[in-house]
Design a protein around this motif. Structure first.
Motif, short mmCIF file in Angstrom:
data_model
loop_
_atom_site.label_atom_id
_atom_site.label_comp_id
_atom_site.label_asym_id
_atom_site.label_seq_id
_atom_site.Cartn_x
_atom_site.Cartn_y
_atom_site.Cartn_z
N GLY A 1 0.82 -1.20 0.00
CA GLY A 1 0.00 0.00 0.00
C GLY A 1 0.85 1.26 0.00
N ILE A 2 2.16 1.11 -0.27
CA ILE A 2 3.03 2.28 -0.29
C ILE A 2 2.72 3.10 -1.54
CG2 ILE A 2 5.42 3.12 -0.46
CD1 ILE A 2 6.27 0.75 1.27
N SER A 3 2.42 4.35 -1.33
CA SER A 3 2.13 5.27 -2.42
C SER A 3 3.32 6.18 -2.65
CB SER A 3 0.89 6.12 -2.08
OG SER A 3 0.65 7.06 -3.12
N PRO A 4 3.54 6.60 -3.89
CA PRO A 4 4.60 7.59 -4.13
C PRO A 4 4.18 8.99 -3.67
CG PRO A 4 3.51 7.04 -6.20
CD PRO A 4 2.92 6.14 -5.14
N LEU A 5 2.91 9.14 -3.28
CA LEU A 5 2.34 10.44 -2.90
C LEU A 5 2.01 10.47 -1.41
CD1 LEU A 5 -0.09 10.40 -5.90
CD2 LEU A 5 1.78 12.05 -5.64
N GLY A 6 2.17 11.63 -0.79
CA GLY A 6 1.75 11.81 0.60
C GLY A 6 2.55 11.01 1.61
N GLN A 7 3.81 10.77 1.31
CA GLN A 7 4.64 10.01 2.23
C GLN A 7 4.99 10.83 3.46
OE1 GLN A 7 7.97 8.69 -0.10
NE2 GLN A 7 6.72 7.32 -1.33
N ARG A 8 5.20 10.14 4.57
CA ARG A 8 5.57 10.80 5.82
C ARG A 8 6.84 11.62 5.62
NH1 ARG A 8 5.78 6.55 10.01
NH2 ARG A 8 3.56 6.93 10.16
N LYS A 9 7.83 11.03 4.97
CA LYS A 9 9.07 11.73 4.63
C LYS A 9 9.23 11.63 3.12
CE LYS A 9 14.03 11.74 5.23
NZ LYS A 9 15.20 10.95 5.56
N ARG A 10 9.26 12.77 2.44
CA ARG A 10 9.37 12.77 0.98
C ARG A 10 10.74 12.22 0.57
NH1 ARG A 10 8.03 17.83 -2.76
NH2 ARG A 10 6.55 16.60 -3.90
N LEU A 11 10.71 11.18 -0.24
CA LEU A 11 11.94 10.55 -0.70
C LEU A 11 12.18 10.87 -2.17
CD1 LEU A 11 11.38 7.01 0.88
CD2 LEU A 11 12.84 8.84 1.75
N PRO A 12 13.45 10.90 -2.59
CA PRO A 12 13.72 11.06 -4.02
C PRO A 12 12.98 9.95 -4.78
CG PRO A 12 15.76 11.10 -2.75
CD PRO A 12 14.66 10.70 -1.81
N THR A 13 12.42 10.31 -5.93
CA THR A 13 11.58 9.37 -6.68
C THR A 13 12.05 9.27 -8.11
OG1 THR A 13 9.71 9.92 -5.25
CG2 THR A 13 9.19 8.90 -7.37
N VAL A 14 12.01 8.03 -8.63
CA VAL A 14 12.31 7.78 -10.04
C VAL A 14 11.09 7.06 -10.64
CG1 VAL A 14 13.83 6.68 -11.71
CG2 VAL A 14 14.78 7.60 -9.59
N LEU A 15 10.53 7.64 -11.69
CA LEU A 15 9.39 7.08 -12.39
C LEU A 15 9.88 6.42 -13.67
CD1 LEU A 15 6.30 6.77 -12.86
CD2 LEU A 15 6.34 9.08 -13.83
N ASP A 16 9.50 5.16 -13.87
CA ASP A 16 9.93 4.46 -15.08
C ASP A 16 9.44 5.18 -16.32
OD1 ASP A 16 11.22 2.04 -16.30
OD2 ASP A 16 9.20 1.84 -17.12
N ALA A 17 10.31 5.27 -17.31
CA ALA A 17 10.02 6.01 -18.54
C ALA A 17 8.82 5.47 -19.30
CB ALA A 17 11.26 6.01 -19.43
N THR A 18 8.45 4.21 -19.11
CA THR A 18 7.30 3.66 -19.83
C THR A 18 5.99 4.31 -19.43
OG1 THR A 18 6.99 1.86 -18.23
CG2 THR A 18 8.40 1.39 -20.15
N ALA A 19 5.98 5.00 -18.29
CA ALA A 19 4.75 5.67 -17.84
C ALA A 19 4.28 6.69 -18.87
CB ALA A 19 4.97 6.35 -16.50
N SER A 20 5.22 7.33 -19.56
CA SER A 20 4.86 8.38 -20.51
C SER A 20 4.14 7.86 -21.75
CB SER A 20 6.09 9.19 -20.91
OG SER A 20 7.02 8.34 -21.55
N ALA A 21 4.10 6.55 -21.92
CA ALA A 21 3.38 5.95 -23.06
C ALA A 21 1.87 5.91 -22.82
CB ALA A 21 3.89 4.54 -23.32
N HIS A 22 1.43 6.25 -21.62
CA HIS A 22 0.02 6.15 -21.24
C HIS A 22 -0.53 7.53 -20.87
CE1 HIS A 22 0.76 1.86 -21.05
NE2 HIS A 22 1.78 2.11 -20.27
N SER A 23 -1.81 7.76 -21.18
CA SER A 23 -2.43 9.02 -20.79
C SER A 23 -2.67 9.06 -19.28
CB SER A 23 -3.73 9.26 -21.54
OG SER A 23 -4.64 8.21 -21.30
#
Length: 167
Positions: free
Chosen positions: A110-132
């Protein structure tokens, strides 16, 4: 069957609260979590009737001693060498699950990249940009949020890089 809702529900998660506060367009998908399912992400894709290529899992890794979030498709795996390289690091390993939970404020699955207790550096996989739109955890098992990859990248200040690989 997944239920959809565009409205913020009372008692939302930190992730949905952050999305609402940011004024970002998103859709909440909820489903009944099956604790016996072998994969949280695949379960979410099946329950929502969404391609596993559009459902992204949030993984916490240690890159050169610093906790980092990687967001990759549930259909694949995280490439730890690529993650380290994306952040200019030398070595990456998966973080201790208990440390990931304490640091983010969320439970495994249930870990979300959003609203974390401590904001951590994040890397989003490039394939995400293939989707709306893509789906990520909304902060608890059985709850996903669907949003544009651009909004996710902006809100998390993520680096976009090819850090996923086929399973």
């Amino acid at each position: 069957m997944a239920k959809k809702s565009k409205k913020q529900q009372p008692g939302g998660t930190p992730a949905t609260v952050a999305l609402t506060a940011a004024g970002v367009e998103f859709t909440v998908h909820s489903y009944d979590h099956d604790p016996s399912h072998p994969s949280y992400g695949e379960e979410a894709a099946e329950a929502m009737g969404v391609s596993p290529d559009r459902v992204f899992k949030t993984l916490v890794a240690d890159v050169d001693g610093a906790l980092t979030v990687a967001v990759v498709p549930v259909a694949g795996q995280l490439d730890l060498k690529a993650l380290a390289a994306a952040l200019g690091g030398k070595r990456a390993t998966m973080a201790d699950p208990a440390l990931a939970e304490r640091t983010t404020g969320y439970v495994r699955g249930g870990i979300s990249p959003l609203g974390q207790r401590k904001r951590l550096p994040t890397v989003l996989d490039a394939t995400a940009s293939a989707h709306s739109t893509i789906c990520v955890s909304a902060g608890r098992r059985g709850l996903e949020v669907e949003l544009s990859p651009e909004d996710l990248q902006k809100l998390t200040e993520a680096v976009v890089a090819p850090v996923g690989r086929p399973a």
